[in-house]
Structure formats: C-alpha cells, structure tokens
Design a protein around this motif. Structure first.
Motif, PDB file in Angstrom:
ATOM      1  N   LEU A 342      -5.512 -15.440  14.282  1.00 52.63           N
ATOM      2  CA  LEU A 342      -4.690 -15.675  13.525  1.00 52.63           C
ATOM      3  C   LEU A 342      -3.903 -14.547  12.398  1.00 52.63           C
ATOM      4  CD1 LEU A 342      -4.249 -17.246  10.606  1.00 52.63           C
ATOM      5  CD2 LEU A 342      -6.734 -17.995  10.263  1.00 52.63           C
ATOM      6  N   ASP A 343      -2.876 -14.169  12.439  1.00 57.89           N
ATOM      7  CA  ASP A 343      -2.532 -12.616  11.416  1.00 57.89           C
ATOM      8  C   ASP A 343      -2.485 -12.727   9.836  1.00 57.89           C
ATOM      9  OD1 ASP A 343      -1.286 -10.829  11.151  1.00 57.89           O
ATOM     10  OD2 ASP A 343       0.754 -10.792  12.285  1.00 57.89           O
ATOM     11  N   LYS A 344      -4.221 -11.935   9.801  1.00 59.30           N
ATOM     12  CA  LYS A 344      -3.764 -12.425   7.974  1.00 59.30           C
ATOM     13  C   LYS A 344      -3.093 -11.378   7.591  1.00 59.30           C
ATOM     14  CE  LYS A 344      -7.653 -13.797   8.372  1.00 59.30           C
ATOM     15  NZ  LYS A 344      -9.612 -14.199   8.444  1.00 59.30           N
ATOM     16  N   ARG A 345      -2.559 -10.084   8.263  1.00 60.13           N
ATOM     17  CA  ARG A 345      -2.059  -9.092   7.558  1.00 60.13           C
ATOM     18  C   ARG A 345      -1.254  -9.102   6.339  1.00 60.13           C
ATOM     19  NH1 ARG A 345       1.612  -6.043  12.137  1.00 60.13           N
ATOM     20  NH2 ARG A 345       1.635  -8.338  12.673  1.00 60.13           N
ATOM     21  N   ALA A 346      -1.119  -8.258   5.529  1.00 56.43           N
ATOM     22  CA  ALA A 346      -0.353  -8.041   4.022  1.00 56.43           C
ATOM     23  C   ALA A 346       1.271  -7.660   4.533  1.00 56.43           C
ATOM     24  CB  ALA A 346      -1.418  -7.105   3.106  1.00 56.43           C
ATOM     25  N   LEU A 347       1.789  -7.861   5.361  1.00 57.74           N
ATOM     26  CA  LEU A 347       3.073  -8.254   6.021  1.00 57.74           C
ATOM     27  C   LEU A 347       4.128  -9.423   6.101  1.00 57.74           C
ATOM     28  CD1 LEU A 347       2.679  -5.811   9.517  1.00 57.74           C
ATOM     29  CD2 LEU A 347       2.863  -5.172   6.895  1.00 57.74           C
ATOM     30  N   LYS A 348       5.445  -9.163   5.825  1.00 61.50           N
ATOM     31  CA  LYS A 348       5.701  -9.974   5.225  1.00 61.50           C
ATOM     32  C   LYS A 348       6.103 -11.331   6.393  1.00 61.50           C
ATOM     33  CE  LYS A 348       9.336  -8.188   2.610  1.00 61.50           C
ATOM     34  NZ  LYS A 348      10.584  -7.267   2.149  1.00 61.50           N
ATOM     35  N   PRO A 349       5.453 -12.266   6.058  1.00 57.61           N
ATOM     36  CA  PRO A 349       5.597 -12.941   7.339  1.00 57.61           C
ATOM     37  C   PRO A 349       6.489 -12.982   8.466  1.00 57.61           C
ATOM     38  CG  PRO A 349       5.613 -14.652   5.462  1.00 57.61           C
ATOM     39  CD  PRO A 349       5.549 -13.433   5.363  1.00 57.61           C
TER      40      PRO A 349
ATOM     41  N   ALA B 133      -3.773  10.524  11.246  1.00 51.81           N
ATOM     42  CA  ALA B 133      -2.353  10.094   9.965  1.00 51.81           C
ATOM     43  C   ALA B 133      -1.587   9.801  10.476  1.00 51.81           C
ATOM     44  CB  ALA B 133      -2.378  12.339  10.222  1.00 51.81           C
ATOM     45  N   ARG B 134      -0.369   9.854  12.149  1.00 48.46           N
ATOM     46  CA  ARG B 134       0.916   8.502  11.812  1.00 48.46           C
ATOM     47  C   ARG B 134       0.720   7.958  11.219  1.00 48.46           C
ATOM     48  NH1 ARG B 134      -0.037  12.096  16.614  1.00 48.46           N
ATOM     49  NH2 ARG B 134      -0.473   9.843  18.149  1.00 48.46           N
ATOM     50  N   TRP B 135      -0.215   6.688  11.775  1.00 47.22           N
ATOM     51  CA  TRP B 135      -0.591   5.758  11.632  1.00 47.22           C
ATOM     52  C   TRP B 135      -0.999   5.166  10.448  1.00 47.22           C
ATOM     53  CZ3 TRP B 135      -5.191   3.921  16.088  1.00 47.22           C
ATOM     54  CH2 TRP B 135      -3.918   4.558  17.641  1.00 47.22           C
ATOM     55  N   ILE B 136      -1.335   6.238   9.255  1.00 44.14           N
ATOM     56  CA  ILE B 136      -1.857   5.396   8.073  1.00 44.14           C
ATOM     57  C   ILE B 136      -0.808   5.665   7.080  1.00 44.14           C
ATOM     58  CG2 ILE B 136      -3.812   5.618   5.985  1.00 44.14           C
ATOM     59  CD1 ILE B 136      -5.681   5.305   8.826  1.00 44.14           C
ATOM     60  N   GLN B 137      -0.080   5.208   6.550  1.00 44.59           N
ATOM     61  CA  GLN B 137       0.921   5.277   5.518  1.00 44.59           C
ATOM     62  C   GLN B 137       0.365   5.153   3.983  1.00 44.59           C
ATOM     63  OE1 GLN B 137       3.125   7.701   6.017  1.00 44.59           O
ATOM     64  NE2 GLN B 137       3.033   7.795   8.573  1.00 44.59           N
ATOM     65  N   SER B 138       0.336   3.402   3.953  1.00 41.80           N
ATOM     66  CA  SER B 138       0.427   2.783   3.118  1.00 41.80           C
ATOM     67  C   SER B 138      -1.418   1.978   2.907  1.00 41.80           C
ATOM     68  CB  SER B 138       1.096   1.852   2.818  1.00 41.80           C
ATOM     69  OG  SER B 138       0.732   0.687   1.925  1.00 41.80           O
ATOM     70  N   TRP B 139      -2.351   2.109   1.885  1.00 44.41           N
ATOM     71  CA  TRP B 139      -3.363   1.350   1.577  1.00 44.41           C
ATOM     72  C   TRP B 139      -3.207  -0.355   2.305  1.00 44.41           C
ATOM     73  CZ3 TRP B 139      -3.428  -3.920  -0.400  1.00 44.41           C
ATOM     74  CH2 TRP B 139      -1.854  -4.309  -0.786  1.00 44.41           C
ATOM     75  N   ARG B 140      -1.893  -0.811   2.499  1.00 39.05           N
ATOM     76  CA  ARG B 140      -2.078  -1.781   3.659  1.00 39.05           C
ATOM     77  C   ARG B 140      -2.044  -1.534   4.417  1.00 39.05           C
ATOM     78  NH1 ARG B 140       2.700  -1.920  -0.050  1.00 39.05           N
ATOM     79  NH2 ARG B 140       2.996  -3.314  -0.891  1.00 39.05           N
ATOM     80  N   ASP B 141      -2.193  -0.389   5.684  1.00 38.26           N
ATOM     81  CA  ASP B 141      -2.440   0.445   6.356  1.00 38.26           C
ATOM     82  C   ASP B 141      -3.997   0.062   7.128  1.00 38.26           C
ATOM     83  OD1 ASP B 141       0.302   0.671   7.693  1.00 38.26           O
ATOM     84  OD2 ASP B 141       0.060   2.206   6.263  1.00 38.26           O
ATOM     85  N   LEU B 142      -4.766   0.249   5.835  1.00 45.51           N
ATOM     86  CA  LEU B 142      -6.142   0.191   6.001  1.00 45.51           C
ATOM     87  C   LEU B 142      -6.479  -1.297   5.539  1.00 45.51           C
ATOM     88  CD1 LEU B 142      -6.227   3.465   3.471  1.00 45.51           C
ATOM     89  CD2 LEU B 142      -6.693   3.085   6.258  1.00 45.51           C
ATOM     90  N   PRO B 143      -7.514  -1.277   6.429  1.00 47.66           N
ATOM     91  CA  PRO B 143      -9.340   0.056   6.967  1.00 47.66           C
ATOM     92  C   PRO B 143      -8.525  -0.559   8.490  1.00 47.66           C
ATOM     93  CG  PRO B 143     -10.144  -2.066   6.933  1.00 47.66           C
ATOM     94  CD  PRO B 143      -8.939  -2.632   6.202  1.00 47.66           C
ATOM     95  N   VAL B 144      -8.321   0.883   9.543  1.00 50.10           N
ATOM     96  CA  VAL B 144      -7.875   0.981  10.376  1.00 50.10           C
ATOM     97  C   VAL B 144      -9.515   0.884  11.246  1.00 50.10           C
ATOM     98  CG1 VAL B 144      -7.192   2.656  12.616  1.00 50.10           C
ATOM     99  CG2 VAL B 144      -5.658   2.214  10.678  1.00 50.10           C
TER     100      VAL B 144
END
Lengths: 510, 510
Positions: A342-349, B133-144
């Motif tokens: 289940l992909d719950k990421r905060a991205l556009k569907p 450092a390449r993968w993380i740009q925005s708070w949306r990318d966290l946590p990794v």
C-alpha cells in the motif's frame, strides 16, 4: 496515439531506453565510485527474490553455502597460469592497510605496505581450491558441493549498469568430484538448472549450449552458457557453468585416495549467475512505459494507490485499502503468499500510479472515494496497459472478486511475459543463411532486428579459428554457443566448406 | 565421570575451548589469508538463519534493502574528521587496478596506479550519506530508512574467529530524519529490536544501554549497545545503534526543505550487527561437548543418524528414516516447518552422532535395525545429553509420538537455553561494590567468574573521565554501558565521590 511514460523508445535508441528504465524505475544509480553502482530497493528487491528462489534450488540439489575471503593473496592467484592470464589485467589490488595524514591530506601509509599484495576476488577458484585441498583426503570426502553469494570485482573500462560493472553481486558454485563423468554431470545439471530458472522464474527464454574454445573461462576444459535474446536482437550471456578438468586440482593439489588406495586428482567445476540477470530481465520484458517485472521476482506483486486528498475522508479510504491488503495477503500464487504493498507516500496519486507503471509492478490498484462508495477497486494490469483506443485500460472489480482472481492473474502474467519473449526468440534465429554475403546483408541494417544466425561449422582450432573470429569481428559478431543437441551431420561448414560437426549461434552481444 | 566430546574445558581454558568448538563443529577455519576466515556450512547456515529472521524484522519496521559499493574514494572518507580519526588506522587501501609480469613474477602494474586510492568500506556512512544528499530534497522525502547486508574490512592486528576478523559480514542500517526526536526514536527502536532479537531468537540475554562518551562510534552524538555476558564472565558488545546528529549531514550536505520553506539539516542514524553474533552464541550456549544451537537458528533442528551397516538391510532402514523425515517435516515450530536432516554419509554411526553433538543440533535421532523392528526411534536431546549416571541419555519413542512432540520439544529447548543464560547473567552482575579495594579484589582471581559490576557514577568528561579509564585499564576493565532506565538518584559516584547521575556496567570484554 499513446503517450508513453518514457521519453526514449526501444525502437529508436535502445541504449538510452535501457538507461532511462533503470533511472525511472528507481532500480539503480551511479555511485560516484568508478564503475560501481548503487542498487536501489526496487532493483535490490528483484535480486533478493532471485537469490531466494535460486538458493532454494541450489540447496535442493545438494549444495551447501559457505563464505570465503574477499582477499586472494597474489601467490594463490599465480598458481594456475591460464587462469591468471584471463584475469590479471582487470583486478583491484590492495597494497596498504593504513592511511596517514601527510601535508594535510590522507595518503596510504608507506610503513603499512603489505608484504604481499592482496587481490579483490574476481572469482574464487583459487581460494576455494586451496580449502578443497585441505578438506578432501579420501574418496569418502567426495563430492564436495558448495556455493557462495558474494561480491566480486573485475576492473572494467567501459561499464553499463547491471550488465558490466566493476563490482557486481553473484553466486559462485564450486564442486569437486572423483571422476570426469561426475563432474561433467554436475556441470550440465547446473546448466539445466540455470536454463529452467531463467525460463520459469525470470520468464526469460534462453538457449543452453557449449561455448566455443576461445570463449571458455580461463583455465576451463569446457564452458557452457545460457544465452538470452534482448529486444534489440543482441545476445546476453546470462549464466555459465565450467568443467575445469584436473588443471585447478593439479595447481592446488586437490587429491584423494581412491578405494583402491591410489592418489588421484579431483575433477572440479564452477558456475555462476550475477546481477547481470536483472539487466536481462529489463531488456527482455521492458516496454516503452518502463519495466515489466515477472510476478515471481516482483518485490511487490500488487500495489495499491489510494487517491488520498489530504482531508477527513482519507482515514476511511485507508481503512478500506488496509482491509483489501489483508484480504489479498490471504491468497497465494506460485506457492507463496501474495506480496501486496500500500503506497501511502505524500505524492499525487497520478504520479504514484505512473511510478509503479515504470517500475513494472504486475498489478496496480487505484482506489478513490467513488470506488469505495461503490464497493469496488480499479484494476490496472501492467501487461495490458492500454485499450484499443490507446487510453489507459482498467477494470472495476469487487475486492472479493479481485482476491479470488489475483493469484490466477499473476500466474497468467508470468506466462504471458514468457510467451512473448519466446515468440520473439524463436522468430529471430535465422537458420537458412549459407553464404558470407547473405550474412553481411543480414546484419547490415543497424535499425533492423537481426537477431541471431545459426550455422553449421567444422569447429576448427588454431589459425583456422582465429580467422573466423576476425571475420566475424568485422561484422561486430561473436559466436554465442553450440545449442544442446546441435546436429550438423551431413552439412558443410559455413566458414571452411569442410564437413560440419555441429551448429553454432552467431550474433551481436552485450 | 563423564567423558566429554571436547579436549578443552570451559572452566580451565576458555579460549582454547572456544577455538576447539569452532573447529570441531565445522563452523569456520583459518583461510590462509591474513585475518580472514572461511565460514563453513554449519556456521554459515546459522548466519543465514540470523539474516532471514532479522531481515524480516528490519523490513517489518519499514526499512528497505539496498546495495552500495564496496569501494569508498579516499576523498569521501576525509569529509567527516572524527569519523576518519576513528577508522583511518585500520583500512585496506586499493592503489592499483592491474597486475603485470615482471622478471617472472606478478606485481601491481605501475601504469595502472589509481589517481585516487579506494578504501574497502569499514562501514558505509560516507558513501550512503552521499546518496542521501541526492535523494533528499524535501521534507516529503523523509524519513529515508535503508539497510544493507554486506562484507566490510577493518584491518585487525589480533584476530579471533567470528569475534574480530579483518573481513566480516554484517547488516548496516542507515536512516535520515527531519528531527532529532525522530532520529532518536529510530535509534532506540532498533536498539530494542536488537535486544529482543538477541533474547528471543539467539536465546542470548543482553543488557541494552548507552555507551559512555569515549566508546561512541567515531562521529556519533550517542551510541547504544546490547552487551551479552559470555560464560567466562566477559562482555561481548553484540550490536550497536548510533544517533549521528547532524554532523554527517553537514559533512555530506544532506539538507531538506521544511514545510515552511527553510533548508534544514537531516538527522541521521546508523546501526549494525555482524557475524560476531555467532561468536556470542558459541560462548553463551556451548558446553564441554561442543556447541548447542538455539533451535530457531539451527540449520538442522533434527538430525537423523541411521545405523547403516553397508549390507542388504540398509535400504529398508533408509526407507524407515525417509518416512520419518517426511512425517517430521509436516510439523512446524516457531511458525516455520521443521528443518530435518538425514545424515547418509559413509562414516561410522558413532562418529556421526558425536559430530552432531559437537555441532549442537538440538535433537539427534539414532535409528538402527532394532529400533526399526520395534517401531521406535532413539531420541537424544542436545540440552540433556547425560543421565544422572553420567552416561549418554536417550529415550525411545514411536515415530508418531516423536512427530507430535518435536515442535514442543524444540520450543522448550529454545526456552531452556535462554533461561540458563539469563540465570547466569542475573547472578553475575554485582551491584554492591562501593570502594576501589573491593573492586580490585573482585576481579583479582582470574580463575573465578567475576562477571560485571554495576556502579553509580557522576559521568565526568575530559580529564576526569580519562583518569577513570586509566584506572579501570589497570584492572583490564572497561565500561560497557549505562543500562536503560538506570537511576542513580541520591547516590554518590564510585570514582569521584560526587553526586551520581546514573549507573554504569564495568567488566572485562572481548
């Protein structure tokens, strides 16, 4: 006209397409370290599936896993002359075991120079053979059948992700036997294991056969390969098995006392497949929308994309999705529980949907408020992405119907991928070319799909073989293998005009 | 008097005993390559069990597996100053990528000297941080949250198999978070995962807590460990987790845009356990007859030794044994099918029996013609090897009764091993030593079993801390960790006499 997910088309720039799939499917990326890649979770997840399924088969055939050192002392390596010649030109050499600061920068400490340099294993025959010599004393100790999963390093000037990297991951099997017959039986049994694994697990049809003399593993008496046909018509050597005769046993003193009390040399074999298989899967199954992963090796077989709107209704939608996950996970395909994500990421569907299309998840489910209200889910099959109208195809199903249908659907997708590739392989081996002009013409058009050509040949050696190799090289062709059961009785050699003894595949290759 | 299977006794020469277990249980051997061992199938099989069970837990807590290069360019390594200081003295350095023959011997090719030396990873913070450092740009990318299973190399002058080898196998988790709190939560969650894994899977009780300042991972803000007590009373640091603060993020430029649009440094963690765990299992559960493997990580849980006599009756006996294998494999313990092995090697049955005793298979079945005729099997439990009379203990059971009882028996053995070790741990932490003379006396008798001492301390830093370290060093003692929940309120520091802030464990260690 369909608007595909990728910028590059297989038909126009296969190489750029391949690279784009790897990037867009988040499979791997350049590491900044020369010739080495980072394998990201979706690519590594495929490798984990390959590892687990292949490992089960390797163990089921009586092999045990071990782990041998990554370092091989230079002196070990020097024992088998042909083997050295084959590898010495492309190895990473450790010469120091400490750094010191000098004028503000770190440098290898001259006082910490190793007396004997260490080689990072390019393959482990030498270090494993040395252990075999200790382990094997009597015929009772044979056969010894071991395997290891490991990283190896071969310095490469031109690298391509998954296909040719300085460091790569693989399994290497090593066995020792009392007789030539037993060692050959092992060599061919593993070739068959690789063939069936490639066909049945990777859905990647291959031709199994013996490599010609000049393509043998350095030091081997016979080398066999499975060769897969990529969508650009090139061959990918996807796995090899080697009968090493007694040469390594002699160099490493692997001897056993026979029941009659004689001291005999053991016959050894080695065999391996690597992360290169993933490159083969991409170039076999990918399309202009990205990768299509065979369900057996898909890290997630079914991915659910909830149409979250960042509002109060999200909680109910996630409950609906979680119930579906639980229900689907009750099911099993290929004898294993379904792998559902289940992909719950905060991205556009829509972005999430396309990310899974590009990654090639076999089944993608989109679920929004309207689906939920109607008690339905929207089902997208990665192998049936567009309808006749060129628009994204989907169908609505109830969760119960989907749960009942999913295992069969995944098994059908696995078969469909294999069938498509098999049709392509069969259609693109040309067997009726009998003269040089026709051969040159066949491979003249770079934009066409020439596939492979199979010809009869007399299996010459020495200068005769060299001449053929050079002739083929001018057309950018190489000999791939002599398919198992190849029979050229009664025909003449394509190259020499002499009586032919077998048939051999020729093609361009990775 | 019992005649044990090993020559060495734990009580008289623990170190020789440890080495003998490894050899006699066929777990590992010297490779001939400096500081590197060969892990043989029985040892590697335990590692595979550990890998699979721990990997399941790492994935279940939201981490994904990746693979990063084994090579780290020297320049990457130089970025984090403290980190370099901690590792620079013990790393393998690759300086050349080719060999040539010179005066008949192979040497590194001077023309193939690398412009920048490559380090074999001793740990991967630097190369993984560069990817973050390449993968993380925005708070949306966290946590990794990622993990890798890999080999690493730290040059060691004095090595001991499984405990300290130049190359070893491990998993290393690496995560990046938006805030300190989230990163600390991760660090402590993994510490708890390691603690429960060690207790529940390895049956190895541990104390989880924070390491003192001078024992931190190079560059970390806080390091936590699980410490296990070996049967000689020494501590084994069996796993560590690190909160790295923002120092690595700063060195490697791991920054994210917050929801408010600010550019913030990520907070990172790392954590790992290694093949060292196997050394811990040996020294926790082994006895004077060899290893005792906890059933959860035993490659074979039940081993059948048929009393083959090399005559006509062998076939019927093997049929009887194979039927038993099939029946036992229907059962499951710990939620997995039983792992049953039939030992058909051409060795004397008594030798086979003792080889499995030394390897520590939890249940050994001996089956001879008389057993078969009576419809019975002879059952030996590795954890109840001798009767009150000092003779090998066994009991006769019908195959049906055994199949019904085996899962419960394995679960009871797992618990018994944990209970024994827990009793020993609890009994050997001394908490009432309050002066230096008593401390010295406690650790004066090398033949005794001194275990650990827990004292209150004021957690001094700088010169105050250095003085304590030196004082302990004179007694061959080190600080292990500050147990979780430690409370020293109201007491005074053992060392300084000042007000204590916490309690810390002291002991000898591997």
């Amino acid at each position: 006209m369909i608007k595909h997910a990728l910028k590059n088309r297989r038909a126009t720039d296969f190489s750029a397409w391949y690279q784009e799939v790897i990037t867009e499917a988040d499979m791997a990326e350049e590491s900044g370290v020369r010739g080495c890649m980072i394998i990201r979770p979706w690519g590594y997840g495929m490798w984990e599936r390959i590892q687990r399924l292949l490992d089960d088969q390797i163990k089921a055939t009586g092999h045990e896993n071990c782990y041998f050192p990554i370092f091989i002392p230079l002196s070990y390596f020097a024992k088998e002359a042909e083997h050295v010649d084959g590898f010495a030109k492309e190895m990473a050499v450790v010469t120091h075991h400490r750094l010191i600061e000098q004028d503000g920068t770190l440098v290898p400490d001259p006082d910490a120079k190793l007396e004997e340099p260490l080689i990072i294993r390019p393959t482990s025959e030498t270090v494993i053979g040395t252990a075999f010599a200790r382990w094997i004393q009597s015929w009772r100790d044979l056969p010894v059948k071991i395997n290891q999963w490991a990283n190896v390093v071969r310095w490469e000037m031109r690298t391509r992700m998954f296909l040719r990297t300085s460091e790569f991951l693989w399994q290497e099997g090593h066995t020792a036997h009392a007789t030539r017959d037993e060692a050959m039986e092992e060599t061919l049994a593993i070739l068959e294991l690789y063939r069936s694994f490639s066909e049945n697990v990777l859905a990647m049809p291959v031709i199994a056969g013996e490599k010609p003399e000049h393509e043998r593993f350095p030091g081997a008496v016979a080398t066999y390969s499975i060769e897969a046909m990529m969508q650009d018509g090139k061959a990918l050597q996807a796995g090899t098995t080697h009968y090493l005769g007694t040469a390594f046993a002699e160099a490493q003193n692997i001897r056993y006392q026979s029941p009659e009390g004689e001291l005999e040399l053991a016959h050894t074999t080695s065999w391996g497949v690597s992360t290169r298989l993933i490159g083969g899967v991409i170039m076999t199954h990918g399309d202009d929308d990205g990768l299509r992963v065979p369900p057996l090796i898909a890290p997630h077989q079914i991915v659910i994309v909830p149409m979250l709107r960042d509002n109060d209704e999200d909680a109910a939608l996630l409950d609906y999705c979680n119930a579906l996950v639980a229900s689907l996970k009750q099911g099993s395909a290929f004898g294993e529980p379904l792998r559902v994500h289940l992909d719950k990421r905060a991205l556009k569907p829509a972005n999430k949907r396309w990310s899974w299309v590009k990654k090639g998840a076999p089944i993608i489910l989109e679920i929004g408020g309207r689906d939920m209200a109607a008690g339905l889910v929207t089902v997208i099959e990665r192998t049936a992405l567009y309808g006749d109208d060129g628009r994204l195809a989907s169908k609505a199903m109830t969760p119960a119907d989907l749960a009942a249908a999913a295992p069969g659907l995944l098994e059908a997708i696995q078969q469909q991928l294999h069938a498509e590739a098999k049709t392509r392989l069969d259609a693109n081996i040309t067997r009726d070319i009998t003269d040089r002009a026709a051969l040159a013409a066949h491979f003249a058009d770079a934009a066409a799909y020439p596939g492979w050509v199979e010809v009869s040949w007399s299996k010459p050696t020495g200068a005769g073989l060299e001449a053929i190799i050079e002739e083929l090289k001018a057309l950018k062709l190489t000999m791939r293998n002599v398919p198992q059961g190849s029979d050229a009785a009664g025909s003449t050699c394509f190259f020499t005009g002499e009586a032919a003894v077998e048939r051999i595949l020729i093609g361009r290759a990775y």
